[in-house]
Design a protein around this motif. Structure first.
Motif, mmCIF file in Angstrom:
data_model
loop_
_atom_site.group_PDB
_atom_site.id
_atom_site.type_symbol
_atom_site.label_atom_id
_atom_site.label_comp_id
_atom_site.label_asym_id
_atom_site.label_seq_id
_atom_site.Cartn_x
_atom_site.Cartn_y
_atom_site.Cartn_z
ATOM 1 N N THR A 1 80.061 -137.157 23.922
ATOM 2 C CA THR A 1 78.952 -136.382 24.482
ATOM 3 C C THR A 1 78.940 -136.529 25.999
ATOM 4 O O THR A 1 78.970 -137.657 26.509
ATOM 5 C CB THR A 1 77.606 -136.872 23.906
ATOM 6 O OG1 THR A 1 77.694 -136.814 22.494
ATOM 7 C CG2 THR A 1 76.446 -135.998 24.363
ATOM 8 N N TYR A 2 78.969 -135.418 26.686
ATOM 9 C CA TYR A 2 78.923 -135.421 28.157
ATOM 10 C C TYR A 2 77.661 -134.699 28.600
ATOM 11 O O TYR A 2 76.980 -134.071 27.781
ATOM 12 C CB TYR A 2 80.156 -134.696 28.721
ATOM 13 C CG TYR A 2 81.454 -135.341 28.317
ATOM 14 C CD1 TYR A 2 81.940 -136.460 28.997
ATOM 15 C CD2 TYR A 2 82.185 -134.850 27.246
ATOM 16 C CE1 TYR A 2 83.122 -137.058 28.613
ATOM 17 C CE2 TYR A 2 83.375 -135.449 26.858
ATOM 18 C CZ TYR A 2 83.841 -136.550 27.545
ATOM 19 O OH TYR A 2 85.006 -137.141 27.159
ATOM 20 N N ASP A 3 77.376 -134.719 29.888
ATOM 21 C CA ASP A 3 76.238 -133.923 30.362
ATOM 22 C C ASP A 3 76.532 -132.442 30.138
ATOM 23 O O ASP A 3 75.652 -131.661 29.810
ATOM 24 C CB ASP A 3 75.974 -134.203 31.848
ATOM 25 C CG ASP A 3 75.514 -135.634 32.051
ATOM 26 O OD1 ASP A 3 74.457 -135.979 31.504
ATOM 27 O OD2 ASP A 3 76.238 -136.411 32.702
ATOM 28 N N GLU B 1 87.231 -128.830 20.499
ATOM 29 C CA GLU B 1 86.152 -127.868 20.229
ATOM 30 C C GLU B 1 84.910 -128.370 20.950
ATOM 31 O O GLU B 1 84.734 -129.582 21.101
ATOM 32 C CB GLU B 1 85.856 -127.821 18.730
ATOM 33 C CG GLU B 1 86.841 -126.972 17.948
ATOM 34 C CD GLU B 1 86.565 -127.099 16.471
ATOM 35 O OE1 GLU B 1 85.741 -126.331 15.959
ATOM 36 O OE2 GLU B 1 87.151 -128.006 15.862
ATOM 37 N N MET B 2 84.068 -127.413 21.348
ATOM 38 C CA MET B 2 82.869 -127.831 22.064
ATOM 39 C C MET B 2 81.636 -127.139 21.501
ATOM 40 O O MET B 2 81.698 -125.970 21.121
ATOM 41 C CB MET B 2 83.013 -127.480 23.538
ATOM 42 C CG MET B 2 84.088 -128.293 24.206
ATOM 43 S SD MET B 2 84.346 -127.783 25.889
ATOM 44 C CE MET B 2 84.939 -129.305 26.587
ATOM 45 N N GLU B 3 80.562 -127.890 21.464
ATOM 46 C CA GLU B 3 79.307 -127.295 21.047
ATOM 47 C C GLU B 3 78.188 -128.032 21.763
ATOM 48 O O GLU B 3 78.100 -129.265 21.667
ATOM 49 C CB GLU B 3 79.137 -127.412 19.532
ATOM 50 C CG GLU B 3 78.192 -126.348 19.014
ATOM 51 C CD GLU B 3 77.863 -126.545 17.548
ATOM 52 O OE1 GLU B 3 78.743 -126.978 16.795
ATOM 53 O OE2 GLU B 3 76.693 -126.281 17.217
ATOM 54 N N GLY B 4 77.382 -127.292 22.495
ATOM 55 C CA GLY B 4 76.346 -127.941 23.298
ATOM 56 C C GLY B 4 77.004 -128.941 24.246
ATOM 57 O O GLY B 4 77.990 -128.624 24.909
ATOM 58 N N LYS B 5 76.500 -130.179 24.233
ATOM 59 C CA LYS B 5 77.078 -131.193 25.125
ATOM 60 C C LYS B 5 78.282 -131.888 24.491
ATOM 61 O O LYS B 5 78.917 -132.737 25.101
ATOM 62 C CB LYS B 5 76.016 -132.262 25.425
ATOM 63 C CG LYS B 5 74.868 -131.743 26.262
ATOM 64 C CD LYS B 5 73.792 -132.808 26.368
ATOM 65 C CE LYS B 5 72.662 -132.297 27.229
ATOM 66 N NZ LYS B 5 72.394 -133.103 28.364
ATOM 67 N N LYS B 6 78.544 -131.574 23.220
ATOM 68 C CA LYS B 6 79.569 -132.321 22.467
ATOM 69 C C LYS B 6 80.976 -131.748 22.611
ATOM 70 O O LYS B 6 81.170 -130.543 22.550
ATOM 71 C CB LYS B 6 79.196 -132.352 20.991
ATOM 72 C CG LYS B 6 78.015 -133.240 20.705
ATOM 73 C CD LYS B 6 78.019 -133.662 19.235
ATOM 74 C CE LYS B 6 77.096 -134.821 18.982
ATOM 75 N NZ LYS B 6 75.698 -134.569 19.268
ATOM 76 N N LYS C 1 84.175 -115.617 25.180
ATOM 77 C CA LYS C 1 83.122 -115.316 24.172
ATOM 78 C C LYS C 1 82.563 -116.609 23.556
ATOM 79 O O LYS C 1 81.585 -116.576 22.822
ATOM 80 C CB LYS C 1 83.699 -114.429 23.067
ATOM 81 C CG LYS C 1 84.091 -113.057 23.599
ATOM 82 C CD LYS C 1 84.327 -112.084 22.443
ATOM 83 C CE LYS C 1 84.878 -110.780 22.960
ATOM 84 N NZ LYS C 1 86.335 -110.848 23.181
ATOM 85 N N ASN C 2 83.191 -117.728 23.863
ATOM 86 C CA ASN C 2 82.724 -119.009 23.329
ATOM 87 C C ASN C 2 81.357 -119.365 23.936
ATOM 88 O O ASN C 2 81.119 -119.102 25.119
ATOM 89 C CB ASN C 2 83.765 -120.085 23.701
ATOM 90 C CG ASN C 2 83.464 -121.418 23.079
ATOM 91 O OD1 ASN C 2 82.520 -122.101 23.461
ATOM 92 N ND2 ASN C 2 84.264 -121.803 22.112
ATOM 93 N N SER C 3 80.481 -119.949 23.113
ATOM 94 C CA SER C 3 79.123 -120.233 23.621
ATOM 95 C C SER C 3 79.151 -121.307 24.719
ATOM 96 O O SER C 3 78.186 -121.448 25.463
ATOM 97 C CB SER C 3 78.215 -120.664 22.481
ATOM 98 O OG SER C 3 78.791 -121.781 21.846
#
Ligand SMILES: Nc1ncnc2c1ncn2[C@@H]1O[C@H](COP(=O)(O)OP(=O)(O)OP(=O)(O)O)[C@@H](O)[C@H]1O
Length: 235
Positions: free
Chosen positions: A57-59, A27-32, A68-70
């Motif tokens: 955490t990546y760039d 799962e991904m959210e922002g840089k995570k 549709k995923n953010s």
């Protein structure tokens, strides 16, 4: 600007994975990027000391499996995030490098080369490079000489992918220049004027890669290809 940027990209599932009813564990959210170990089926014991969830955490964390995923991004956005700085640094005189790492079928070519009509990082970087060169040349500020080389490292041997078979094709030596750093001795260089020229040389080189020449898929994880574009200002 950070000197190294790291992005991770999840590709959509392929037919085989869908048929196997595979589940996403990322799962991904922002840089995570979060990886969750799946619950092992009844009767199968695993290492219970392992954390179920690990967060990295990546760039950039890009999720391509669902538009549709953010964290879903277009090829254009990948270029803006990763390619524009490469171009900027190159024109400031720095050596810049982009590479993709991942197992067979994980999406390296898709991100680097893209598809017809929706190109990836390399064509977009080249387009930016040639358009900037054209701009500067038109204004009469400078002119440039642009050359490319293409090599393969296979079984720890360096091979020129753009030279007809000769003693200088195989087993090239990696040497260290006192000022410019490591280089490959006798690697051929080829003049290019536009992206079409670059593409032709890439295609020619790809035919010579060990994977293509032998038809063996299992060698792909041991074959690494490096394509270099070198442009110098001509006074
Ligand atoms: N971000 C993405 N969005 C949509 N499809 C993707 C994405 N990444 C990869 N794919 C698709 O997944 C498949 C495998 O990708 P690709 O060929 O780029 O893998 P690869 O890592 O270059 O493989 P190999 O190491 O075997 O050359 C291709 O059909 C590609 O179109």
């Amino acid at each position: 600007m950070a000197s190294v940027k790291v992005a991770v990209r999840v590709r959509p599932m392929n037919r085989r994975e869908k048929d196997l009813e595979a589940k996403f564990i990322i799962e991904m959210e922002g840089k995570k990027t979060t990886i969750t170990n799946i619950k092992l089926p009844d009767g199968i014991t695993g290492d219970s000391s392992r954390d179920r969830t690990k967060v990295f955490t990546y760039d950039f964390s890009y999720f391509s499996a669902d538009c549709k995923n953010s964290n879903y991004v277009s090829q254009e956005r990948v270029f803006r995030d990763l390619g524009t700085d490469v171009l900027k640094s190159a024109f400031e005189g720095y050596n810049a490098c982009v590479f993709a790492y991942g197992q067979t079928g994980s999406g390296k070519s898709y991100t680097m080369m893209g598809n017809t009509g929706d190109s990836g990082l390399i064509p977009r970087i080249c387009e930016g490079l040639f358009s900037k060169i054209a701009d500067v040349t038109r204004k009469g500020d400078a002119s440039f000489r642009t050359e490319v080389s293409y090599l393969e490292i296979y079984n720890e041997r360096v091979r020129d992918l753009l030279r007809r078979k000769s003693s200088k094709t195989f087993n090239l030596r990696v040497r260290e220049h006192p000022k410019e750093g490591p280089y490959v001795e006798d690697l051929s260089k080829h003049l290019v004027q536009n992206y079409r020229d670059v593409e032709e040389l890439m295609d020619a080189g790809n035919i010579n890669r060990t994977t293509a020449a032998t038809g063996m898929n299992d060698v792909s994880s041991r074959s690494h290809a490096i394509f270099t574009i070198n442009f110098t200002q001509v006074l």
